[in-house]
Design a protein around this motif. Structure first.
Motif, PDB file in Angstrom:
ATOM      1  N   ALA A  64      -5.439  37.485  -6.504  1.00  0.00           N
ATOM      2  CA  ALA A  64      -6.346  36.525  -7.136  1.00  0.00           C
ATOM      3  C   ALA A  64      -5.997  36.268  -8.601  1.00  0.00           C
ATOM      4  CB  ALA A  64      -7.781  37.021  -7.033  1.00  0.00           C
ATOM      5  N   PHE A  65      -5.060  37.028  -9.142  1.00  0.00           N
ATOM      6  CA  PHE A  65      -4.734  36.912 -10.552  1.00  0.00           C
ATOM      7  C   PHE A  65      -3.418  36.207 -10.807  1.00  0.00           C
ATOM      8  CE2 PHE A  65      -7.355  40.727 -10.057  1.00  0.00           C
ATOM      9  CZ  PHE A  65      -8.455  40.309 -10.774  1.00  0.00           C
ATOM     10  N   LYS A  66      -2.813  35.642  -9.760  1.00  0.00           N
ATOM     11  CA  LYS A  66      -1.585  34.888  -9.971  1.00  0.00           C
ATOM     12  C   LYS A  66      -1.637  33.598  -9.179  1.00  0.00           C
ATOM     13  CE  LYS A  66       1.339  36.597  -6.316  1.00  0.00           C
ATOM     14  NZ  LYS A  66       2.682  36.834  -5.914  1.00  0.00           N
ATOM     15  N   CYS A  67      -0.933  32.629  -9.681  1.00  0.00           N
ATOM     16  CA  CYS A  67      -0.846  31.334  -9.013  1.00  0.00           C
ATOM     17  C   CYS A  67      -0.073  31.520  -7.708  1.00  0.00           C
ATOM     18  CB  CYS A  67      -0.125  30.347  -9.921  1.00  0.00           C
ATOM     19  SG  CYS A  67       0.177  28.726  -9.170  1.00  0.00           S
ATOM     20  N   GLU A  68      -0.619  31.000  -6.618  1.00  0.00           N
ATOM     21  CA  GLU A  68       0.041  31.139  -5.323  1.00  0.00           C
ATOM     22  C   GLU A  68       1.330  30.330  -5.246  1.00  0.00           C
ATOM     23  OE1 GLU A  68      -2.394  31.153  -1.663  1.00  0.00           O
ATOM     24  OE2 GLU A  68      -4.101  30.963  -3.028  1.00  0.00           O
ATOM     25  N   LYS A  69       1.459  29.317  -6.081  1.00  0.00           N
ATOM     26  CA  LYS A  69       2.640  28.448  -6.024  1.00  0.00           C
ATOM     27  C   LYS A  69       3.756  28.958  -6.923  1.00  0.00           C
ATOM     28  CE  LYS A  69       4.426  24.205  -4.965  1.00  0.00           C
ATOM     29  NZ  LYS A  69       5.792  24.339  -5.371  1.00  0.00           N
ATOM     30  N   CYS A  70       3.454  29.213  -8.181  1.00  0.00           N
ATOM     31  CA  CYS A  70       4.520  29.568  -9.124  1.00  0.00           C
ATOM     32  C   CYS A  70       4.516  31.037  -9.529  1.00  0.00           C
ATOM     33  CB  CYS A  70       4.436  28.694 -10.377  1.00  0.00           C
ATOM     34  SG  CYS A  70       3.027  29.067 -11.451  1.00  0.00           S
ATOM     35  N   GLY A  71       3.432  31.747  -9.246  1.00  0.00           N
ATOM     36  CA  GLY A  71       3.361  33.166  -9.571  1.00  0.00           C
ATOM     37  C   GLY A  71       2.869  33.477 -10.975  1.00  0.00           C
ATOM     38  N   MET A  72       2.564  32.455 -11.749  1.00  0.00           N
ATOM     39  CA  MET A  72       2.072  32.671 -13.112  1.00  0.00           C
ATOM     40  C   MET A  72       0.714  33.369 -13.078  1.00  0.00           C
ATOM     41  SD  MET A  72       1.570  29.693 -15.907  1.00  0.00           S
ATOM     42  CE  MET A  72       0.294  29.798 -17.112  1.00  0.00           C
ATOM     43  N   GLN A  73       0.496  34.264 -14.023  1.00  0.00           N
ATOM     44  CA  GLN A  73      -0.785  34.953 -14.082  1.00  0.00           C
ATOM     45  C   GLN A  73      -1.872  33.953 -14.475  1.00  0.00           C
ATOM     46  OE1 GLN A  73      -0.798  38.469 -16.471  1.00  0.00           O
ATOM     47  NE2 GLN A  73      -2.932  38.906 -16.069  1.00  0.00           N
ATOM     48  N   ILE A  74      -3.003  34.016 -13.770  1.00  0.00           N
ATOM     49  CA  ILE A  74      -4.117  33.106 -14.061  1.00  0.00           C
ATOM     50  C   ILE A  74      -5.392  33.911 -14.237  1.00  0.00           C
ATOM     51  CG2 ILE A  74      -3.185  31.060 -12.943  1.00  0.00           C
ATOM     52  CD1 ILE A  74      -4.832  31.694 -10.489  1.00  0.00           C
ATOM     53  N   ASN A  75      -6.280  33.357 -14.997  1.00  0.00           N
ATOM     54  CA  ASN A  75      -7.596  33.950 -15.205  1.00  0.00           C
ATOM     55  C   ASN A  75      -8.521  32.819 -15.612  1.00  0.00           C
ATOM     56  OD1 ASN A  75      -9.670  35.722 -15.473  1.00  0.00           O
ATOM     57  ND2 ASN A  75      -9.029  36.508 -17.467  1.00  0.00           N
ATOM     58  N   ARG A  76      -9.011  32.107 -14.616  1.00  0.00           N
ATOM     59  CA  ARG A  76      -9.874  30.969 -14.905  1.00  0.00           C
ATOM     60  C   ARG A  76     -11.102  31.001 -14.023  1.00  0.00           C
ATOM     61  NH1 ARG A  76      -9.377  27.476 -10.717  1.00  0.00           N
ATOM     62  NH2 ARG A  76      -7.403  27.357  -9.655  1.00  0.00           N
ATOM     63  N   ASP A  77     -12.116  30.271 -14.439  1.00  0.00           N
ATOM     64  CA  ASP A  77     -13.338  30.161 -13.648  1.00  0.00           C
ATOM     65  C   ASP A  77     -13.057  29.360 -12.382  1.00  0.00           C
ATOM     66  OD1 ASP A  77     -14.794  31.445 -15.598  1.00  0.00           O
ATOM     67  OD2 ASP A  77     -15.364  29.568 -16.590  1.00  0.00           O
TER      68      ASP A  77
END
Length: 137
Positions: free
Chosen positions: A40-53
């Protein structure tokens, strides 16, 4: 005289060892699926770490209601892809060509394949088997 090794004991020991190896393979299979596809903490497409609402919006103010966990950039690309499927889309984004649409289509097909695998009776059986056996200590 040397102690005689029971064939049955040796056979049982080999069986236990094989079962232990198989259990480890099963655990690794499940770990790979969940670590690689459902973080849940990475973009499923590019793998970048995400932390958004989950209720966030893109740069155009559109609600990001997409079926995947995307970073903002990939979410915008996905929305553009959906717009292209509807015959619309931003004509200024000339790089959104047939190859780009094909890449998105194949990525979405891949995600569907992973979802089908996770719902397959064999994978569900694997999860059930792992629930029923006690963890190795």
């Amino acid at each position: 005289m040397a102690e005689i090794i029971s064939f049955d004991d040796k056979k049982d020991l080999a069986k236990e060892k094989k079962a232990g190896v198989m259990r480890k393979r099963k655990i690794l299979a499940v770990q790979r699926v969940f670590q690689c596809t459902h973080c849940a903490f990475k973009c499923e497409k590019c793998g970048m770490q995400i932390n958004r609402d989950p209720q966030s919006s893109d740069s155009r103010g559109q609600s990001l209601r997409v079926p995947y966990h995307f970073c903002e950039g990939c979410a915008e690309e996905y929305l553009d892809y959906i717009e292209h499927l509807k015959g619309e889309g931003d004509s200024d984004c000339y790089w959104h060509n047939e190859a780009w649409r094909d890449a998105w289509r194949k990525w979405i097909d891949y995600q569907s394949g992973v979802d089908r695998y996770l719902k397959s009776k064999e994978f569900l059986q694997l999860l059930q088997e792992l629930k029923q056996t006690r963890p190795e200590e």
